[in-house]
Scaffold this active site. Structure first.
Site, short mmCIF file in Angstrom:
data_model
loop_
_atom_site.label_atom_id
_atom_site.label_comp_id
_atom_site.label_asym_id
_atom_site.label_seq_id
_atom_site.Cartn_x
_atom_site.Cartn_y
_atom_site.Cartn_z
N TYR A 91 82.13 -32.64 -27.85
CA TYR A 91 82.73 -33.20 -26.64
C TYR A 91 83.96 -34.02 -27.01
O TYR A 91 85.02 -33.88 -26.39
CB TYR A 91 81.69 -34.05 -25.90
CG TYR A 91 82.24 -34.84 -24.75
CD1 TYR A 91 82.58 -34.22 -23.54
CD2 TYR A 91 82.43 -36.22 -24.85
CE1 TYR A 91 83.09 -34.94 -22.48
CE2 TYR A 91 82.94 -36.94 -23.79
CZ TYR A 91 83.26 -36.31 -22.61
OH TYR A 91 83.78 -37.02 -21.57
N GLU A 100 80.87 -39.54 -14.09
CA GLU A 100 81.08 -40.93 -14.52
C GLU A 100 80.32 -41.88 -13.60
O GLU A 100 79.80 -42.90 -14.04
CB GLU A 100 82.57 -41.28 -14.55
CG GLU A 100 83.37 -40.58 -15.64
CD GLU A 100 82.95 -40.95 -17.06
OE1 GLU A 100 82.22 -41.95 -17.26
OE2 GLU A 100 83.36 -40.23 -17.99
N TRP A 108 76.49 -41.85 -22.09
CA TRP A 108 77.16 -40.58 -21.81
C TRP A 108 76.39 -39.42 -22.40
O TRP A 108 76.37 -38.32 -21.84
CB TRP A 108 78.60 -40.60 -22.31
CG TRP A 108 79.27 -39.30 -22.00
CD1 TRP A 108 79.65 -38.33 -22.86
CD2 TRP A 108 79.58 -38.80 -20.68
NE1 TRP A 108 80.19 -37.26 -22.18
CE2 TRP A 108 80.16 -37.53 -20.85
CE3 TRP A 108 79.42 -39.32 -19.40
CZ2 TRP A 108 80.58 -36.75 -19.77
CZ3 TRP A 108 79.84 -38.54 -18.33
CH2 TRP A 108 80.41 -37.28 -18.51
#
Length: 196
Positions: free
Chosen positions: A24, A46, A54
């Site tokens: 990522y 988000e 995350w």
């Protein structure tokens, strides 16, 4: 920063991360995004991340994409209470009513922005960070101390004025980082674009 097993230098948060998080970082985080569907997805995810890691969101992203119709704004905007109740039973995603409802609500607000500005892209890129206000050498220490920016505060304020939910200044700064509106790869990171 230290090299990982593949001898690449990365931002510190990706150095000892999982393979998924390193991928990522290397291929997605900080790359410029101009597609409205992907921008809406990133704002939405988000919002789901608030209070979570995350890595948790990234692991669940395929399921989020499935249940929210690939984050296609017009389709998400047609979702209703029955969909919310169904999603609250889906263990593959974060089952937070407020965040689920916010995605659906925000899709309608995104349609309004598309009508006014031509695209969500045109709107959000109007808040691109001013590189002159950024330090000449980004360090992990500096980044840890800065979780918002003048631009993320302004973007958050504008979105909230337009009725968006779960778009606080810190959430919008994370959105700006992932979409390339601000370049927060530290200077020794091999992924950082040259000249930035």
């Amino acid at each position: 920063m230290t090299p990982t097993s593949d001898n690449r230098e990365r931002c510190s948060w990706a150095t000892n991360a999982s393979d998924e998080m390193r991928a990522y970082h290397d291929t997605e985080w900080g790359a410029a995004v101009h597609d409205d569907t992907r921008l809406f997805e990133k704002i939405s995810l988000e919002g789901f991340q608030a209070g979570l890691s995350w890595s948790t969101i990234l692991a669940k992203r395929p399921a989020f994409r499935e249940v929210f119709h690939g984050f296609e704004v017009p389709r998400v905007a047609t979702m209703h209470e029955g969909d919310v109740l169904s999603l609250l039973e889906d263990k593959r995603i974060i089952r937070h009513r407020g965040k689920i409802e916010a995605v659906i609500h925000n899709a309608s607000r995104a349609l309004e922005i598309q009508q006014e500005f031509g695209s969500l892209d045109a709107f959000v890129w109007g808040y691109k960070a001013d590189t002159k206000s950024r330090p000449k050498q980004l360090t992990p220490e500096w980044l840890c101390e800065h979780t918002t920016s003048p631009e993320s505060v302004a973007l958050s304020k504008d979105l909230r004025k337009r009725g968006w939910k779960f778009v606080g200044p810190t959430t919008m700064y994370a959105f700006m980082q992932t979409c390339g509106l601000v370049n927060d790869h530290i200077h020794t990171c091999e992924v950082r674009p040259v000249g930035c």
